[in-house]
Scaffold this motif. Structure first.
Motif, mmCIF file in Angstrom:
data_model
loop_
_atom_site.group_PDB
_atom_site.id
_atom_site.type_symbol
_atom_site.label_atom_id
_atom_site.label_comp_id
_atom_site.label_asym_id
_atom_site.label_seq_id
_atom_site.Cartn_x
_atom_site.Cartn_y
_atom_site.Cartn_z
ATOM 1 N N VAL A 16 16.596 -39.314 -14.883
ATOM 2 C CA VAL A 16 17.429 -38.232 -15.189
ATOM 3 C C VAL A 16 18.094 -37.524 -15.951
ATOM 4 O O VAL A 16 18.970 -37.515 -15.420
ATOM 5 N N LYS A 17 17.751 -36.726 -17.142
ATOM 6 C CA LYS A 17 19.018 -36.442 -17.848
ATOM 7 C C LYS A 17 19.073 -35.065 -17.373
ATOM 8 O O LYS A 17 18.336 -34.140 -17.262
ATOM 9 N N MET A 18 20.594 -34.252 -17.176
ATOM 10 C CA MET A 18 21.466 -34.051 -16.640
ATOM 11 C C MET A 18 22.020 -32.119 -17.548
ATOM 12 O O MET A 18 23.436 -33.477 -18.273
ATOM 13 N N PRO A 34 19.314 -42.058 -11.373
ATOM 14 C CA PRO A 34 18.490 -42.429 -11.458
ATOM 15 C C PRO A 34 17.095 -41.996 -10.841
ATOM 16 O O PRO A 34 17.155 -41.076 -10.313
ATOM 17 N N THR A 35 15.650 -42.084 -11.790
ATOM 18 C CA THR A 35 14.135 -41.432 -11.246
ATOM 19 C C THR A 35 14.034 -42.111 -10.199
ATOM 20 O O THR A 35 13.272 -43.707 -10.103
ATOM 21 N N VAL A 36 14.018 -41.761 -8.794
ATOM 22 C CA VAL A 36 13.384 -42.174 -7.785
ATOM 23 C C VAL A 36 12.001 -41.768 -8.103
ATOM 24 O O VAL A 36 11.150 -41.078 -7.574
ATOM 25 N N THR A 37 10.809 -43.351 -7.570
ATOM 26 C CA THR A 37 9.620 -43.109 -8.039
ATOM 27 C C THR A 37 8.715 -43.200 -7.600
ATOM 28 O O THR A 37 7.469 -43.401 -7.011
ATOM 29 N N GLU A 38 9.354 -43.990 -6.089
ATOM 30 C CA GLU A 38 8.486 -44.612 -4.899
ATOM 31 C C GLU A 38 8.297 -42.957 -4.317
ATOM 32 O O GLU A 38 8.560 -42.306 -4.426
ATOM 33 N N GLU A 39 6.934 -43.820 -3.356
ATOM 34 C CA GLU A 39 6.475 -42.473 -2.797
ATOM 35 C C GLU A 39 6.322 -41.715 -2.937
ATOM 36 O O GLU A 39 6.286 -40.214 -3.652
ATOM 37 N N SER A 40 5.482 -41.587 -4.488
ATOM 38 C CA SER A 40 4.923 -40.566 -5.382
ATOM 39 C C SER A 40 5.752 -39.479 -5.852
ATOM 40 O O SER A 40 5.919 -38.956 -6.335
ATOM 41 N N GLY A 41 6.979 -39.903 -6.533
ATOM 42 C CA GLY A 41 8.232 -39.474 -6.881
ATOM 43 C C GLY A 41 8.721 -38.257 -5.959
ATOM 44 O O GLY A 41 9.202 -37.123 -6.805
#
Lengths: 326, 326
Positions: A16-18, A34-41
């Motif tokens: 994720v860029k901010m 980092p993008t945590v995509t686990e558990e449907s994000g």
């Protein structure tokens, strides 16, 4: 306290860029998590809100000076409420993302598809130069698009505006597209499509430039073109001819001032743009091509956060000098 | 004195249609005068202004109750100033039409291409039902189009927005288009194109429905379809397939709520709409076709004057209930 800053957030499958920008487009700070995509994000929104909180503290920025957050994510997204119909890479479906982020961050939120947001970024500070209407094309693994008309992005009736990768360019083609159909522009002009075409040529010609490369990619095709390889020339001609036809047909509907080409394939620069312009000229109505310039995108990976900030700017400013209803 | 009425003017090659409408879309009066195209059409504007003056007198309407005039004309027209780049049928070229009419009539003037204005009319009071985004197609001697996005018509960078008749549907086609190119939608789906296809079929089949008709027109082809003639069925399938593909490709960019088909060919009604819907479904991205309805236009010859009045309404009203920046 006067509001004079915007937050741009670009949610990708990996990071994720901010960024924080001021109203002149000056980038005050940018960072990523980092993008945590686990558990449907389902931790992404709280991760973003927490990181934003920390960073604003570090920068000593008072939240009351922020107009709000503009978010881009891959998928189908409604702009006003930031409702995500579906974002496959992230794992979201029917998710009130805008409302969740508004609650978590305590700021107003607007959102759109990542390609639309990148188009807004290029329109504000990149190759689009604030023009009233433009088309931004992203040639990467897939083909994305963002269309701006009357200074606004076309989000569409259910967040599907600008999905130009799914223009059917080859009816009856055997090449399957991820959308479930065949013959989409994405199956003819993406980096993936160019690599496929390179492999097909390899099988036909054992002596060409491509024959020595194990798994040729799009960049190898442009390298071969540089070395005057006939196979590579034919691939680029085929790709630019189909892209040029699709863009000419879009341009006769939109009558844009500018077409901006971004994404990995656009690194080919003039080698891509020159044959693309030739094809576009061939297929476009003279009055349409006379006013429409084609060029390479300028903002690279920053297009998303800049576009997010610009979305907030357009939603919170009623009038600007020189542009109505920006 | 409160302003509560709009004037719509629709300038055609033969007649100029005019109307006074109130803000609810009630048509207070409509009338027409001949279009005098002699001497590069240089008396048209004074004819319009004079006829307007007389009619307002007769109706006892005070000019101060009028918001202004919305004008449609065939050609390339800039919306804000009403500047006509070119209107071939009328004889105008590089003509400050808006300014001329403003001077002659003493009212504010906005203008657009006739197909764009007809789209606005259908959007306000016809098949468009005030939806935020729609595409209006006119199938007549040529193929015209008007595209509305975010409640505004796409006029474009040089007044060429919505010229969907010049989408290239058959690259390499031998059929010349008036625009100077080949293979345009106009050469495949206009009434003229349908008549040409009928003549081609006549030459191939001496026993079909068409063989008995001297100079078959579009309406004969639909009559033959009603009588289950195979040639006519194939012509309609070909025409609707190409139109359906072009509209599906436009729809994946615009993501409209509605596609409205008008013009002479649209009198075929369901015989046209059913095969068109089939083709559209085949070529359109599922999410796009799910929300996009296709239907026949409802306003007939009044679409232009109603659209002209609506253009004035959109320019003079800032906000309306339920629709931002209408």
């Amino acid at each position: 306290m006067e509001k004079d800053k915007y937050i741009g957030v670009d949610i990708g499958g990996t990071t994720v860029k901010m960024a924080v920008l001021d109203r002149d487009g000056e980038m005050i700070h940018k960072w990523e998590i980092p993008t945590v995509t686990e558990e449907s994000g389902n931790s992404i929104i709280s991760d973003v809100a927490l990181s934003l909180e920390h960073t604003l503290d570090e920068l000593k920025i008072d939240k009351r000076t922020l107009h709000g957050i503009g978010v881009g994510a891959p998928g189908f997204i409604e702009q006003e409420e930031g409702y995500v119909y579906e974002a496959i890479n992230i794992g979201w479906k029917d998710f009130g993302m805008g409302e969740a982020l508004k609650q978590a961050a305590g700021l107003q939120v607007w959102a759109d598809n990542d390609a639309n947001i990148a188009a807004l970024g290029e329109n504000w500070l990149g190759a689009g130069h604030n023009c009233a209407s433009m088309v931004a094309v992203t040639l990467g693994t897939g083909v994305g698009g963002g269309i701006i008309v009357n200074h606004k992005v076309i989000n569409g009736t259910n967040g599907t505006g600008g999905e130009i990768g799914h223009i059917t360019v080859k009816p009856g083609s055997p090449h399957y597209c991820n959308c479930g159909r065949y013959g989409c522009l994405e199956t003819e002009a993406s980096a993936t499509a160019i690599a496929r075409k390179a492999k097909e040529r390899q099988l036909k010609n054992e002596n060409g430039f491509l024959s020595s490369i194990k798994n040729p990619e799009a960049k190898d095709v442009f390298e071969g073109l540089k070395q005057d390889d006939e196979d590579c020339r034919l691939i680029v001609k085929d790709v630019t001819d189909q892209l040029g036809l699709a863009l000419a047909n879009l341009a006769v509907s939109i009558n844009p001032e500018k077409i901006v080409i971004g994404g990995g394939v656009s690194k080919a620069g003039e080698q891509l743009i020159e044959p693309l312009k030739t094809a576009f000229r061939k297929y476009a109505l003279p009055r349409v091509r006379e006013v429409c310039d084609i060029s390479i995108a300028e903002l690279g990976n920053d297009a998303g956060v800049i576009g997010g900030a610009f979305l907030v700017k357009t939603k919170t400013e009623n009038k600007q000098t020189g542009a109505q209803e920006r």
